[in-house]
Scaffold this motif. Structure first.
Motif, PDB file in Angstrom:
ATOM      1  N   ASP A 188       0.846  -1.190   0.000  1.00 29.74           N
ATOM      2  CA  ASP A 188       0.000   0.000   0.000  1.00 29.74           C
ATOM      3  C   ASP A 188       0.886   1.245   0.000  1.00 29.74           C
ATOM      4  O   ASP A 188       1.593   1.518   0.974  1.00 29.74           O
ATOM      5  CB  ASP A 188      -0.906  -0.009   1.226  1.00 29.74           C
ATOM      6  CG  ASP A 188      -2.006   1.032   1.171  1.00 29.74           C
ATOM      7  OD1 ASP A 188      -1.746   2.131   0.651  1.00 29.74           O
ATOM      8  OD2 ASP A 188      -3.113   0.752   1.668  1.00 29.74           O
TER       9      ASP A 188
ATOM     10  N   TYR B 109      -8.372 -10.877   3.527  1.00 26.60           N
ATOM     11  CA  TYR B 109      -8.128  -9.466   3.811  1.00 26.60           C
ATOM     12  C   TYR B 109      -6.840  -9.003   3.131  1.00 26.60           C
ATOM     13  O   TYR B 109      -6.043  -9.803   2.649  1.00 26.60           O
ATOM     14  CB  TYR B 109      -8.044  -9.233   5.320  1.00 26.60           C
ATOM     15  CG  TYR B 109      -9.164  -9.901   6.081  1.00 26.60           C
ATOM     16  CD1 TYR B 109     -10.474  -9.472   5.922  1.00 26.60           C
ATOM     17  CD2 TYR B 109      -8.927 -10.988   6.922  1.00 26.60           C
ATOM     18  CE1 TYR B 109     -11.518 -10.093   6.597  1.00 26.60           C
ATOM     19  CE2 TYR B 109      -9.960 -11.612   7.596  1.00 26.60           C
ATOM     20  CZ  TYR B 109     -11.252 -11.172   7.424  1.00 26.60           C
ATOM     21  OH  TYR B 109     -12.281 -11.800   8.079  1.00 26.60           O
TER      22      TYR B 109
ATOM     23  N   LEU C  92      -5.861  -7.333   0.362  1.00 27.61           N
ATOM     24  CA  LEU C  92      -5.533  -7.522  -1.045  1.00 27.61           C
ATOM     25  C   LEU C  92      -4.414  -6.564  -1.436  1.00 27.61           C
ATOM     26  O   LEU C  92      -4.524  -5.353  -1.211  1.00 27.61           O
ATOM     27  CB  LEU C  92      -6.767  -7.264  -1.905  1.00 27.61           C
ATOM     28  CG  LEU C  92      -6.592  -7.383  -3.410  1.00 27.61           C
ATOM     29  CD1 LEU C  92      -6.407  -8.844  -3.800  1.00 27.61           C
ATOM     30  CD2 LEU C  92      -7.803  -6.785  -4.133  1.00 27.61           C
TER      31      LEU C  92
ATOM     32  N   ARG D 280      -2.368  -3.846  -3.023  1.00 29.74           N
ATOM     33  CA  ARG D 280      -2.659  -2.769  -3.969  1.00 29.74           C
ATOM     34  C   ARG D 280      -1.672  -2.845  -5.132  1.00 29.74           C
ATOM     35  O   ARG D 280      -0.545  -3.285  -4.982  1.00 29.74           O
ATOM     36  CB  ARG D 280      -2.557  -1.413  -3.273  1.00 29.74           C
ATOM     37  CG  ARG D 280      -3.743  -1.117  -2.377  1.00 29.74           C
ATOM     38  CD  ARG D 280      -3.585   0.229  -1.677  1.00 29.74           C
ATOM     39  NE  ARG D 280      -3.458   1.349  -2.604  1.00 29.74           N
ATOM     40  CZ  ARG D 280      -4.490   1.989  -3.156  1.00 29.74           C
ATOM     41  NH1 ARG D 280      -5.733   1.603  -2.872  1.00 29.74           N
ATOM     42  NH2 ARG D 280      -4.298   3.006  -3.976  1.00 29.74           N
TER      43      ARG D 280
ATOM     44  N   ARG E 219      -2.539  -6.100 -11.010  1.00 31.25           N
ATOM     45  CA  ARG E 219      -3.200  -5.963 -12.299  1.00 31.25           C
ATOM     46  C   ARG E 219      -3.203  -7.315 -12.991  1.00 31.25           C
ATOM     47  O   ARG E 219      -2.135  -7.922 -13.135  1.00 31.25           O
ATOM     48  CB  ARG E 219      -2.479  -4.928 -13.173  1.00 31.25           C
ATOM     49  CG  ARG E 219      -2.478  -3.520 -12.601  1.00 31.25           C
ATOM     50  CD  ARG E 219      -3.902  -2.919 -12.573  1.00 31.25           C
ATOM     51  NE  ARG E 219      -3.887  -1.540 -12.084  1.00 31.25           N
ATOM     52  CZ  ARG E 219      -4.002  -1.193 -10.813  1.00 31.25           C
ATOM     53  NH1 ARG E 219      -4.152  -2.133  -9.878  1.00 31.25           N
ATOM     54  NH2 ARG E 219      -3.969   0.064 -10.450  1.00 31.25           N
TER      55      ARG E 219
ATOM     56  N   ARG F  44      -6.912  -6.371 -11.284  1.00 29.52           N
ATOM     57  CA  ARG F  44      -7.386  -6.367  -9.903  1.00 29.52           C
ATOM     58  C   ARG F  44      -8.628  -7.238  -9.793  1.00 29.52           C
ATOM     59  O   ARG F  44      -9.553  -7.098 -10.610  1.00 29.52           O
ATOM     60  CB  ARG F  44      -7.711  -4.941  -9.468  1.00 29.52           C
ATOM     61  CG  ARG F  44      -7.823  -4.772  -7.959  1.00 29.52           C
ATOM     62  CD  ARG F  44      -7.690  -3.306  -7.602  1.00 29.52           C
ATOM     63  NE  ARG F  44      -7.779  -3.080  -6.169  1.00 29.52           N
ATOM     64  CZ  ARG F  44      -6.790  -3.262  -5.324  1.00 29.52           C
ATOM     65  NH1 ARG F  44      -5.632  -3.683  -5.775  1.00 29.52           N
ATOM     66  NH2 ARG F  44      -6.928  -3.024  -4.033  1.00 29.52           N
ATOM     67  N   PRO F  45      -8.678  -8.147  -8.821  1.00 31.52           N
ATOM     68  CA  PRO F  45      -9.864  -9.005  -8.685  1.00 31.52           C
ATOM     69  C   PRO F  45     -11.131  -8.187  -8.524  1.00 31.52           C
ATOM     70  O   PRO F  45     -11.164  -7.200  -7.778  1.00 31.52           O
ATOM     71  CB  PRO F  45      -9.562  -9.813  -7.413  1.00 31.52           C
ATOM     72  CG  PRO F  45      -8.079  -9.781  -7.280  1.00 31.52           C
ATOM     73  CD  PRO F  45      -7.654  -8.449  -7.812  1.00 31.52           C
ATOM     74  N   LYS F  46     -12.183  -8.591  -9.223  1.00 33.31           N
ATOM     75  CA  LYS F  46     -13.418  -7.824  -9.198  1.00 33.31           C
ATOM     76  C   LYS F  46     -14.071  -7.803  -7.819  1.00 33.31           C
ATOM     77  O   LYS F  46     -14.688  -6.815  -7.433  1.00 33.31           O
ATOM     78  CB  LYS F  46     -14.390  -8.385 -10.243  1.00 33.31           C
ATOM     79  CG  LYS F  46     -13.909  -8.203 -11.681  1.00 33.31           C
ATOM     80  CD  LYS F  46     -14.909  -8.768 -12.675  1.00 33.31           C
ATOM     81  CE  LYS F  46     -14.419  -8.583 -14.104  1.00 33.31           C
ATOM     82  NZ  LYS F  46     -15.386  -9.162 -15.092  1.00 33.31           N
ATOM     83  N   ASP F  47     -13.953  -8.912  -7.079  1.00 30.92           N
ATOM     84  CA  ASP F  47     -14.622  -8.960  -5.781  1.00 30.92           C
ATOM     85  C   ASP F  47     -13.738  -8.475  -4.636  1.00 30.92           C
ATOM     86  O   ASP F  47     -14.156  -8.465  -3.488  1.00 30.92           O
ATOM     87  CB  ASP F  47     -15.126 -10.371  -5.485  1.00 30.92           C
ATOM     88  CG  ASP F  47     -13.999 -11.403  -5.380  1.00 30.92           C
ATOM     89  OD1 ASP F  47     -12.815 -11.002  -5.485  1.00 30.92           O
ATOM     90  OD2 ASP F  47     -14.310 -12.584  -5.196  1.00 30.92           O
ATOM     91  N   ARG F  48     -12.488  -8.079  -4.939  1.00 29.91           N
ATOM     92  CA  ARG F  48     -11.543  -7.544  -3.957  1.00 29.91           C
ATOM     93  C   ARG F  48     -11.203  -8.538  -2.862  1.00 29.91           C
ATOM     94  O   ARG F  48     -10.660  -8.173  -1.825  1.00 29.91           O
ATOM     95  CB  ARG F  48     -12.064  -6.234  -3.336  1.00 29.91           C
ATOM     96  CG  ARG F  48     -12.264  -5.119  -4.357  1.00 29.91           C
ATOM     97  CD  ARG F  48     -12.703  -3.820  -3.696  1.00 29.91           C
ATOM     98  NE  ARG F  48     -11.700  -3.345  -2.752  1.00 29.91           N
ATOM     99  CZ  ARG F  48     -10.591  -2.671  -3.088  1.00 29.91           C
ATOM    100  NH1 ARG F  48     -10.342  -2.426  -4.358  1.00 29.91           N
ATOM    101  NH2 ARG F  48      -9.749  -2.263  -2.171  1.00 29.91           N
ATOM    102  N   ARG F  49     -11.516  -9.794  -3.069  1.00 25.35           N
ATOM    103  CA  ARG F  49     -11.135 -10.826  -2.097  1.00 25.35           C
ATOM    104  C   ARG F  49      -9.675 -11.211  -2.316  1.00 25.35           C
ATOM    105  O   ARG F  49      -9.276 -11.574  -3.416  1.00 25.35           O
ATOM    106  CB  ARG F  49     -12.027 -12.060  -2.256  1.00 25.35           C
ATOM    107  CG  ARG F  49     -11.708 -13.166  -1.256  1.00 25.35           C
ATOM    108  CD  ARG F  49     -12.487 -14.445  -1.554  1.00 25.35           C
ATOM    109  NE  ARG F  49     -12.013 -15.115  -2.766  1.00 25.35           N
ATOM    110  CZ  ARG F  49     -12.446 -16.304  -3.185  1.00 25.35           C
ATOM    111  NH1 ARG F  49     -13.384 -16.933  -2.502  1.00 25.35           N
ATOM    112  NH2 ARG F  49     -11.976 -16.837  -4.289  1.00 25.35           N
ATOM    113  N   ASN F  50      -8.901 -11.153  -1.265  1.00 26.21           N
ATOM    114  CA  ASN F  50      -7.521 -11.613  -1.338  1.00 26.21           C
ATOM    115  C   ASN F  50      -7.504 -13.136  -1.225  1.00 26.21           C
ATOM    116  O   ASN F  50      -8.402 -13.751  -0.641  1.00 26.21           O
ATOM    117  CB  ASN F  50      -6.707 -10.998  -0.200  1.00 26.21           C
ATOM    118  CG  ASN F  50      -5.221 -11.186  -0.381  1.00 26.21           C
ATOM    119  OD1 ASN F  50      -4.740 -11.523  -1.458  1.00 26.21           O
ATOM    120  ND2 ASN F  50      -4.465 -10.967   0.690  1.00 26.21           N
TER     121      ASN F  50
END
Length: 287
Positions: free
Chosen positions: A184, A211, A213, A215, A218, A220-226
Motif C-alpha cells: 500500500d 483481507y 488484497l 494494492r 493488475r 485487480r480481482p473484481k470482488d476484492r477478495r484476497n
C-alpha cells in the motif's frame, strides 16, 4: 521454474471461501505456494481449519486459537478444544491470539486473560504462537515477555509497526509476518522502511486472505477478495523494500517457515498416533 513460497496465515475457514476452496487452492499451487497455514480464530474456524488441513495433507496446516475480538468466549470449552487440537499433527501453532485495543470488541481485561491463558496452552503443547496485536503494544509486550522464557517460537502476524516496535519484538526472539500492507503506497510507507531492519532469519510472509488484497495488482480481482495465490505480490514488494532479489527472498522465507513450524518436518512424531476424538468428524461446511 517458480520460486516456492509459504503462506503462514490465510483465513481459508472464512465464509468467503466456502463455495470455491478447491479452485482457490489450485490457483495457490499454480502460483508456486508450497504450504499454506490456515488460521483458526474461534471455535468454528478452529474446527474448519483443522478439517481443511486433514483433507489436504502436507499442503495445508492449521492453527487453533481465540482472536482477541472473541475473548469474551474464553472458557473451559474453547480451552479444551484448543488443547485437543494442539495434539493433532495438522495443527502447527496456537493462535491467532493476542490483544486488539483498536476495536475493543472484548473488554481489555478479558483480552489480557485470554491471551495469557493461550500462551500457557502453547507452553504446555510446546507449539509456536501466532500473534495478533493492534494498538496494544505495551500490554502485549509485557505479557509476552512474562511467558517468553518458556515459549517456543512466536510470530507477530501482520506486522505494520515502526522500528521501535520491531526492536521490542526482536528482543523477544519473535519472527515477523509481513502481509499485503507493505504493497500500500499510502499506509505502507513506514513498513517499507522498517522491513529492512528485520533479520533475514526472522522474516515470514503471509496473505491474511481474504483481507489485505495487495494494492497495485493488475488485473485487480473484481470482488476484492484476497487469496493465497496473490502472495507473490507481497514477496515482490518485500524483496524490493529490502533490495533483495525475489528468488533470494522466496528461498529465505520458505526456509524460515520450515524452521518455525517444526512439527511438519517431523513425520515420525508420536502425535500422529493419537486419535482425534471430538473434532475428527468431517464437517463439509467450508470445503
Amino acid at each position: 521454474m517458480m520460486e516456492p513460497l509459504v503462506d503462514i496465515g490465510a483465513n481459508l475457514a472464512d465464509r468467503s471461501f466456502f463455495h470455491d476452496l478447491d479452485a482457490v487452492l489450485k490457483r495457490a499451487w499454480d502460483a508456486g505456494l508450497q504450504w499454506i497455514v490456515v488460521t483458526g480464530s474461534d471455535r468454528q474456524s478452529n474446527e474448519r481449519a483443522f478439517v481443511q488441513a486433514r483433507k489436504h495433507p502436507q499442503r495445508l496446516y492449521a492453527t487453533a486459537g481465540l482472536h482477541p475480538h472473541h475473548a469474551e468466549d474464553w472458557g473451559t470449552g474453547i480451552a479444551a478444544q484448543i488443547r485437543e487440537l494442539s495434539r493433532q499433527p495438522e495443527v502447527v501453532a496456537i493462535g491467532e491470539c493476542g490483544l486488539d485495543y483498536f476495536r475493543d470488541l472484548s473488554p481489555r481485561p478479558i483480552q489480557r486473560a485470554a491471551f495469557g491463558a493461550q500462551l500457557e496452552l502453547a507452553v504446555s503443547a510446546a507449539l509456536p504462537v501466532f500473534l495478533h496485536q493492534r494498538d496494544a503494544h505495551q500490554d502485549f509486550v509485557a505479557i509476552l515477555r512474562e511467558y517468553h522464557p518458556h515459549l517456543k517460537e512466536c510470530v507477530v502476524h501482520c506486522f505494520t509497526g515502526d522500528k521501535d516496535a520491531l526492536a521490542d519484538y526482536l528482543s523477544l526472539d519473535c519472527y515477523i509476518g509481513i502481509t499485503g500492507w507493505i504493497c500500500d503506497e499510502r499506509r505502507g510507507l513506514s513498513l517499507q522502511k522498517s522491513v529492512r531492519e528485520i533479520p533475514p532469519d526472522r522474516l515470514l510472509i503471509e496473505s491474511d486472505a481474504p483481507y489485505l488484497l495487495p494494492r497495485g495488482m493488475r488485473p485487480r480481482p473484481k470482488d476484492r477478495r484476497n487469496e493465497p495465490a496473490f502472495l507473490p505480490w507481497v514477496a515482490q514488494s518485500v524483496a524490493e523494500a529490502r533490495e533483495e532479489s525475489y528468488p533470494e527472498l522466496a528461498a529465505q522465507t520458505t526456509r524460515n517457515a520450515a524452521s518455525f513450524f517444526r512439527r511438519w518436518n517431523d513425520p515420525n512424531s508420536s502425535l500422529r498416533e493419537q486419535p482425534f476424538r471430538e473434532y475428527g468428524r468431517h464437517n463439509n461446511e467450508g470445503d
